[in-house]
Design an enzyme around this catalytic site. Structure first.
Site, PDB file in Angstrom:
ATOM      1  N   GLU A 187      10.311  -0.715   8.865  1.00  0.00           N
ATOM      2  CA  GLU A 187      10.724  -0.345  10.275  1.00  0.00           C
ATOM      3  C   GLU A 187      12.111  -0.708  10.744  1.00  0.00           C
ATOM      4  O   GLU A 187      12.360  -1.582  11.456  1.00  0.00           O
ATOM      5  CB  GLU A 187       9.860  -1.176  11.213  1.00  0.00           C
ATOM      6  CG  GLU A 187       8.363  -0.689  11.082  1.00  0.00           C
ATOM      7  CD  GLU A 187       7.438  -1.460  12.101  1.00  0.00           C
ATOM      8  OE1 GLU A 187       7.807  -2.520  12.653  1.00  0.00           O
ATOM      9  OE2 GLU A 187       6.306  -0.925  12.428  1.00  0.00           O
ATOM     10  N   GLU A 245       1.650   2.292   8.628  1.00  0.00           N
ATOM     11  CA  GLU A 245       1.201   1.218   9.435  1.00  0.00           C
ATOM     12  C   GLU A 245       0.334   2.093  10.683  1.00  0.00           C
ATOM     13  O   GLU A 245       0.909   2.871  11.360  1.00  0.00           O
ATOM     14  CB  GLU A 245       2.014   0.282   9.994  1.00  0.00           C
ATOM     15  CG  GLU A 245       2.330  -0.649   9.257  1.00  0.00           C
ATOM     16  CD  GLU A 245       3.416  -1.832   9.635  1.00  0.00           C
ATOM     17  OE1 GLU A 245       3.039  -1.899  10.923  1.00  0.00           O
ATOM     18  OE2 GLU A 245       4.170  -2.478   9.075  1.00  0.00           O
TER      19      GLU A 245
END
Length: 361
Positions: free
Chosen positions: A170, A284
């Site tokens: 991320e 995710e």
């Protein structure tokens, strides 16, 4: 089972029927879950308090990560696990690419447990493109240090065909996405060339804005990362790494789900992937153990499966060392004789339930 879920699931199955009738259905290659714990203590600023890590390794913490993974493979048909770890954990708080022998040995216990199940295992550096608040290649650790880290990791597992290399968890608020892509290119060229020998495994390329599937194209991440190449000039095994949650602000911090993400995220992303001959893995996703998430996740997975030429699969967040009352818990509960899945896993994410993944079809 709630009526709302029944209705949404029927819609998903109907959509899938149309897709199957239009062309031969090919199931998703991967389904799995994150086995978190080595990343505990890491913040979105790239700091990691390694004393807060709770390794999902029974010998180290009492958390039976191996038992969880064995259950997921045997009872749910999962075939991939993502294994987050903080950069600081691996180097024992040194801003370097040199692995600390003891710390790396601890993490390797989890990787070895994962490989023993026969599943694919993703190495995930969970640092948000940062080290202690500073962005890699943009004021923080140099590209060369980042490449050294991955050279040492890749060299160790170069002969493990089921190890996947997740470049970074991320990235966000990156001032220059092109510069980030250049950092990824430097990191990719050195560790995964002939010298390290790790040239056949999948490598996951993350974009800006927490590598959101919704903004992966519009942010310029897709275009910039499409320029990353293998040492031989190809992009074989270079896979786009995307995340997407289903709560109202896409934060993955609320139990309720409000969207299936198809119109805003998965349609534009899969359109770009197909037009550019690329593929992505959703590493995710998830929601609370509530009916709204069962319904919307089922729709999302159904759409991904209908796009299996460009979408490789999905991984839930999260199992491992989380408490069972964590808002997005996918941690199975051991009752003394066997494992019991959470509502979201058992009713939507398990391939044995949705029958959309190659491991069970």
């Amino acid at each position: 089972m709630a009526i709302a879920f029944l209705y949404s699931f029927v819609l998903t199955v109907s959509a899938m029927t149309v897709a199957v009738n239009a062309q031969a259905f090919v199931p998703l290659q991967f389904a799995g879950v994150n086995i978190a714990g080595f990343d505990f203590g890491c913040g979105t600023d790239g700091t990691c308090i390694i004393s807060q890590a709770v390794p999902p390794v029974y010998q180290l913490s009492g958390v039976d990560g191996l038992g969880q993974m064995q259950h997921f493979v045997k009872d749910d048909g999962y075939n991939v696990f993502r294994l987050p770890v903080g950069w600081q954990y691996l180097t024992y708080n040194q801003s370097t690419g040199v692995l600390n022998e003891t710390q790396f040995s601890n993490y390797n216990m989890l990787v070895s447990d994962c490989l023993s199940t026969g599943a694919y295992c993703e190495i995930d550096i969970h640092n948000y493109a940062r080290y202690d608040g500073q962005i890699i290649g943009q004021g923080g650790p140099s590209n060369e240090i980042f490449a050294e880290l991955w050279f040492n990791i890749a060299s160790y597992w170069k002969n493990e065909s089921k190890v996947i290399f997740g470049v970074m968890n991320e990235p966000h608020d990156i001032p220059n996405i092109t510069t980030w892509a250049e950092s990824v290119q430097v990191m990719q060229s050195q560790p995964f060339g002939q010298e390290a020998g790790a040239s056949t495994q999948m490598i996951l390329l993350p974009g800006n804005n927490y590598t959101s599937a919704q903004t992966f194209v519009s942010s310029g991440s897709a275009e910039a990362l499409a320029m990353v190449r293998n040492p031989d000039g190809t992009f074989t095994n270079l896979i786009m790494d995307v995340h997407k949650y289903l709560d109202y602000d896409n934060s993955g911090t609320h139990a309720a789900c409000v969207t299936n993400n198809i119109e805003d995220a998965w349609y534009p992303l899969t359109t770009w992937l197909r037009a550019n001959g690329r593929q992505a893995l959703n590493t995710e996703t998830g929601g609370g153990n509530v009916d709204s998430c069962v319904g919307y996740i089922s729709q999302q997975i159904g759409y991904q499966a209908a796009q299996s030429d460009v979408m490789l699969g999905y991984l839930g967040w999260s199992a491992g060392s989380f408490a069972t009352d964590y808002v997005l818990s996918q941690v199975p509960y051991y009752n003394g004789t066997g494992w019991n899945d959470t509502l979201l896993v058992s009713m939507a994410m398990s391939p044995v339930t949705n029958m959309l993944v190659a491991s069970v079809v």
